[in-house]
Design an enzyme around this catalytic site. Structure first.
Site, PDB file in Angstrom:
ATOM      1  N   ARG A 212       0.828  -1.210   0.000  1.00  0.00           N
ATOM      2  CA  ARG A 212       0.000   0.000   0.000  1.00  0.00           C
ATOM      3  C   ARG A 212       0.865   1.264   0.000  1.00  0.00           C
ATOM      4  NH1 ARG A 212      -2.922   2.684   4.743  1.00  0.00           N
ATOM      5  NH2 ARG A 212      -4.625   3.884   3.791  1.00  0.00           N
TER       6      ARG A 212
ATOM      7  N   HIS B  13       0.545   4.247  -2.677  1.00  0.00           N
ATOM      8  CA  HIS B  13       0.257   5.619  -2.260  1.00  0.00           C
ATOM      9  C   HIS B  13       1.376   6.572  -2.676  1.00  0.00           C
ATOM     10  CE1 HIS B  13      -3.185   5.348   0.851  1.00  0.00           C
ATOM     11  NE2 HIS B  13      -3.259   4.318   0.018  1.00  0.00           N
TER      12      HIS B  13
ATOM     13  N   HIS C  81      -6.183  -6.201  -2.461  1.00  0.00           N
ATOM     14  CA  HIS C  81      -7.027  -6.214  -1.259  1.00  0.00           C
ATOM     15  C   HIS C  81      -7.185  -7.620  -0.688  1.00  0.00           C
ATOM     16  CE1 HIS C  81      -9.173  -2.159  -2.376  1.00  0.00           C
ATOM     17  NE2 HIS C  81      -7.898  -2.022  -2.090  1.00  0.00           N
TER      18      HIS C  81
END
Length: 318
Positions: free
Chosen positions: A59, A63, A186
């Site tokens: 993640r 980001h 996910h």
């Protein structure tokens, strides 16, 4: 050869803001030949003890790349608390200690050579490998950015509908397939009740839940997340959060996507078709597709050559 073909394809397609030709799998061969081995050793040490870091580091890479490109601007600290890491969507980003440890080890071995941006890309890949996820090549040679602004952290929201999601990805040179494939990350992710409670308790303001959700899933979420819960965690792939697999797509197909953005993948022909192709498929293409999309992600708007710098410490410009 496969990577070279992919890079050539990316050039032909005109991937937005990417300096493909100057990233190289052997970039540190002469100046720091042990760079990847050093990063891998540190990553294994951390993730083997805390497997949940795999999702966190993946993640972090995502980001970072979505704001100003893959330049480690997410890692910069600001005395005024107005850097990227201080923006709302990034307050829950974790795993900085892994990057810092890897960078410190590199500085001892090869001072001033390996960028923080390359470290972020490498730890994301190596962390996924630790939990037996797919491997992908990481071309190197990124340089670190000098600017980090919270106001620029316009990351894809978990509340976006499908058309907005497609545009957000397209703006970064990623296509609709990349959107659904990268959403598959996910499968190892967790979130908080704070981001789902409105969806299950008061979706339209009338005490109802999102009708696009499976009612049995809503009931399960309500057992986990009480109306006032904000800090409690919830799995993004119910029943398979510790394993990097295609179960996430099965959950979405059953209307058990945690976020609006997960459920939205059923509202587009291409993304829905991909989901259906992965469900119950013994010869799933997901691992290969994920590897290909991660290579593209890692090339977004990279700084190379004399742009940016090689930070000594990832949290501060030199």
């Amino acid at each position: 050869m496969a990577l070279k073909n992919l890079l050539a394809l990316v050039v032909l397609l005109g991937l937005v803001g990417v300096s493909v030709s100057v990233l190289d799998l052997d970039f540190y061969r002469h100046k720091c030949p042990d760079a990847e081995a050093i990063v891998r050793k540190i990553t294994i040490q951390y993730v083997s003890h805390r497997p949940s870091l795999a999702a966190a580091l993946l993640r972090m890479h995502f980001h970072d790349c979505f704001v100003r490109g893959c330049d480690a601007s997410l890692l910069l600290k600001s005395a005024n608390k107005d850097a990227e890491r201080d923006a709302g969507p990034n307050l829950s980003v974790r795993g900085y200690e892994v990057v810092d440890a890897a960078k410190a080890a590199l500085e001892k071995k090869c001072p001033g050579v390996v960028s923080c941006a390359d470290v972020v890309a490498l730890v994301a890949r190596d962390a996924v490998i630790v939990i037996r996820g797919p491997w992908w090549p990481v071309p190197l040679g990124r340089r670190d950015g000098l600017i980090s602004r919270a106001s620029e952290a316009n990351l894809p929201s978990p509340f976006l509908p499908i058309d907005a999601l497609k545009k957000t990805f397209a703006d970064k040179g990623l296509n609709t397939k990349d959107l659904v494939v990268l959403s598959g990350a996910h499968t190892i992710g967790i979130s908080s009740c704070a981001l789902v409670n409105v969806r299950i308790y008061n979706f339209t303001g009338n005490g109802d839940f999102d009708p696009s959700m499976n009612p049995s899933y809503v009931r399960a979420l309500k057992k986990r997340c009480k109306p006032t819960d904000v800090g409690k965690s919830v799995d993004m792939d119910p029943g398979s959060v510790k394993k990097f697999d295609t179960h996430y797509f099965k959950a979405v197909a059953q209307k058990k996507g945690l976020f609006v953005s997960d459920s939205a993948l059923l509202n587009d022909f291409e993304t829905k078709s991909y989901i259906e192709s992965q469900v119950g498929n013994a010869e799933s293409s997901f691992n290969k597709d994920f590897s290909d999309s991660m290579v593209k992600l890692g090339m977004i708007e990279v700084l190379t050559g004399t742009n940016g710098e090689i930070r000594k410490k990832c949290a501060f410009v030199n």
